[in-house]
Design an enzyme around this catalytic site. Structure first.
Site, short mmCIF file in Angstrom:
data_model
loop_
_atom_site.label_atom_id
_atom_site.label_comp_id
_atom_site.label_asym_id
_atom_site.label_seq_id
_atom_site.Cartn_x
_atom_site.Cartn_y
_atom_site.Cartn_z
CB CYS A 63 -0.95 -0.04 1.19
SG CYS A 63 -2.19 1.28 1.21
CG LEU A 64 -0.36 4.81 2.11
CD1 LEU A 64 -0.60 5.73 3.29
CD2 LEU A 64 -0.64 5.54 0.81
#
Length: 597
Positions: free
Chosen positions: A328-329
């Site tokens: 994800c991030l």
């Protein structure tokens, strides 16, 4: 003429701009920020200006489009006729096929009791009305696409409030339950609501999360914290095999949540699986920042997170390249770090893996509903006031994106039916979120989401622009079919931004469940295909049509891929930490940062 100034040649010039004291300007700006921060408490962090602009754009263009209005009137008449026909037919027989089917994934009216009048009529009327409003909010000539999406999303939320499934007097399942229990379901539902409200007001976690404690029920893979700075703890996991792959793995999770999404229960722990496959695994556990950390920047997360972790691993496992993996991030941050390293000639990475991570934000999915210049300014004011973006504000946005699953289904099940939704490890982890510092989050939203600087090559690190094309390490990317955070079409764009070999996987499930997809999990499948750097690019839809489908989990394929890009010779497992090089084991996993509230 007296006010006009002339230069030495007699040419008229404009008056000089008025000198403004920067302190005064900042004081004026502080007034605006305080007003917006106060307003955010009443709006749940949503900008009223952004919503007003969207509805003004849509309503003005709709008012100026007589053809669109005639089209909507025609559709309304046709839908009314369909409903009346269905109503007449259902009075004669209960086996009448519905005149409209729910959207995929909408199970509100799937119960048997919804098939009988008058409940079937109410459900059909609602679905037809929902479909009509979709037409009202879409394809209005001249409306900005972002405003169209905001209006459509808002109207969908309003319609869901009045869905017959959410009303105890029009929901046949609630009525049947009430008759069966003599109303005790409503009594218990009220108790459930009181308990949840009290926990929310006192800042306690959701009911059932106490059964999934890090270090006891979840995040139990043995290991040691071998490095700690102000932002991260680096965990090195204990080996489970006599010999291991020579090159270690570094996992960079998203900082928006606690790291142990990849080390949940023993039977679905990604970390435990990798250790059992003979990999040496390191994982970053992010600090939960507070108001004092408001000046931590996106580059601080790169330096103190990814780069410091790589330095520590290099000391513990010297002379070996590292398989870097970002989720994800964390994957976005890893791609930035990898591109910066490639630009500087740093060749410590053996491969780069991105799990549900975006590098091009031109199509970021439904989260873009909450990100535009007006909303961005509103968020900045909220973070400026507190120094961070709180976890409850982020949770509210995610709940709105999946309101039927996370809000309305709970309203019916827990409060009307009087039952409790069983807590599972993934749900408990989802409730264990973290905060985000003001400066870092503002930079992330502005530079990546709004300006798309990473994909455009405008992101500057250490005084130089970073370009993903500089990454030459082989890449492995995973997208998930039902991802509402990082849509797989967006994740797929890594093919267009890099000049290296890319293996891409599209797996079933959503943003979290698609990644936590352990072997043996039923009803799992994935597509997988390899693209050499010299091969031509194809569109995401073309790739999906051509990629073969495999049953089961993608984890074994990724483990095999990692091994194929590692030294063929297996070695003895490294020691935990390297005390002689300044990285002594500090304490047992999962460390201390995971417990910060």
């Amino acid at each position: 003429m007296d006010a006009m100034k002339f230069d030495t040649k007699g040419t008229a010039s404009r008056p000089a701009l008025e000198d403004v004291d920067e302190g005064d300007v900042e004081a004026f700006r502080a007034i605006d920020r305080m007003r917006e921060a106060f307003l955010a408490q009443a709006t749940g962090g949503l900008s009223p200006a952004a919503l007003s602009l969207a509805f003004y754009d849509w309503s003005l263009h709709l008012a100026m489009a007589p053809g669109k209005r005639l089209e909507l009137a025609n559709k309304a008449a046709r839908k009314a006729a369909r409903l009346l026909t269905y109503m007449g037919s259902s009075m004669l027989s209960q086996d009448v096929p519905p005149c409209i089917e729910p959207l995929p994934g909408d199970h509100r009216f799937s119960g048997k009791l919804w098939a009988s009048p008058p409940y079937s009529l109410w459900a059909q009327a609602f679905l037809l009305n929902q479909q009509w409003w979709h037409g009202v909010t879409h394809k209005v000539p001249g409306v900005e696409p972002h405003h169209q999406d905001v209006v459509s999303f808002t109207m969908r939320q309003i319609l869901d409030v009045f869905a017959p499934s959410n009303n105890p007097f029009t929901n046949p399942e609630v009525i049947a339950k009430t008759i069966e229990t003599s109303g005790q379901n409503l009594v218990q539902g009220f108790r459930n609501w009181m308990e949840d409200a009290n926990r929310h007001l006192t800042g306690q976690p959701e009911v059932g999360t106490e059964n999934f404690r890090p270090g006891r029920e979840v995040a139990v893979t043995p290991g040691k914290v071998v490095y700690r700075n102000h932002l991260i703890e680096l965990i090195q996991y204990s080996p489970a095999t006599a010999e291991v792959v020579a090159e270690p793995i570094l996992i960079v999770p998203a900082w928006i949540m606690k790291y142990y999404i990849l080390d949940l229960s023993p039977d679905n722990s990604f970390v435990r699986y990798l250790v059992g496959e003979g990999h040496t695994v390191f994982c970053i556990s992010w600090r939960n920042p507070g108001a004092a950390d408001h000046d931590l920047s996106l580059d601080d997360y790169r330096r103190m997170g990814v780069m410091d972790a790589l330095d520590a691993i290099g000391a513990i496992v010297p002379g070996r390249k590292i398989h870097a993996t970002g989720y994800c991030l964390g994957g976005t941050l890893l791609s930035i770090a990898a591109a910066s390293m490639a630009r500087a000639g740093d060749e410590r990475l053996a491969s780069v893996t991105l799990l549900a991570a975006q590098t091009d934000f031109s199509e970021p999915g439904e989260l873009a509903l909450f990100i535009d210049p007006s909303q961005m300014h509103f968020l900045e004011s909220m973070m400026w006031n507190r120094g961070y973006l709180s976890s409850d504000q982020m949770a509210g946005a995610f709940q709105l994106l999946r309101s039927n699953d996370l809000v309305w289904s709970r309203l019916v099940h827990d409060y009307m039916m009087g039952e409790r939704t069983p807590m599972i490890d993934l749900m408990a982890w989802n409730a264990d979120s973290t905060r985000m510092p003001y400066k870092m989050h503002a930079e992330y939203l502005q530079r990546l989401y709004l300006d798309n600087d990473l994909a455009a090559g405008r992101l500057v690190i250490d005084g130089r622009p970073v370009a993903l094309q500089n990454i030459k390490a082989p890449m492995f990317a995973v997208g998930t079919e039902r991802d509402h955070v990082a849509p797989w079409h967006s994740v797929y764009k890594i093919h267009y931004l890099t000049d290296t070999d890319v293996t891409f996987v599209l797996t079933s499930g959503g943003h979290n469940a698609g990644i936590v997809s352990e072997p043996g999990h039923k009803h799992r499948h994935f597509r997988m295909a390899f693209k050499a750097f010299s091969d031509p690019c194809v569109s995401a839809d073309e790739w999906e049509a051509a990629a073969p489908v495999y049953e089961g989990s993608w984890w074994p394929q990724w483990s095999a891929w990692i091994k194929s890009h590692s030294d063929a010779e297996r070695v003895g497992p490294p020691m935990l930490g390297a005390a002689n090089k300044g990285y002594p084991p500090l304490e047992d996993a999962p460390g201390t940062y995971v417990f910060q509230r």
